[in-house]
Design a protein around this motif. Sequence first.
Motif: not given
Length: 143
Positions: A83-84, A86-87
């Motif tokens: 998620t790059h 983000r998570a």
Amino acid sequence: MSVTQAGFRGFENPVDPTPAELKAWAYHPDASLLHTMPPDWDLLVAGDRLIGTLFELAMDPGCPARRFALHCMYIYAADGIRTHFRAHPKRRLKKFVEQAEQQGDEQLATWAHNVRMLLARPDLFEYHDWCEGGLVRQPRRIS
């Protein structure tokens, strides 16, 4: 009767355990009875709130649920990377990787190596290995 009553009974809510409940479960003799847990329980607990506890459990060679904790560490890492971040925060994952390299045994060193490889080459992600326990059941260093 809840789904967990056949085994460990210490969860107020098994789909949202506290760190203390998760730790108590991990050292309970029935911890290996994952079929008594809710479906996809690994995905439910492998988040930011419990990841510190899961890392502690994965670092303990004497923990009966160590393989489960390590499996959750693989899920957490893959989720963050894919998620790059983000998570999950990148610095938190890197902290776990560094600690595993410095203080962990071969299983944790392999996990740290694999995380670094996935960071460098996200195309190495395979759902079976990272999210279904493949790298825990058949430990290996990916390259």
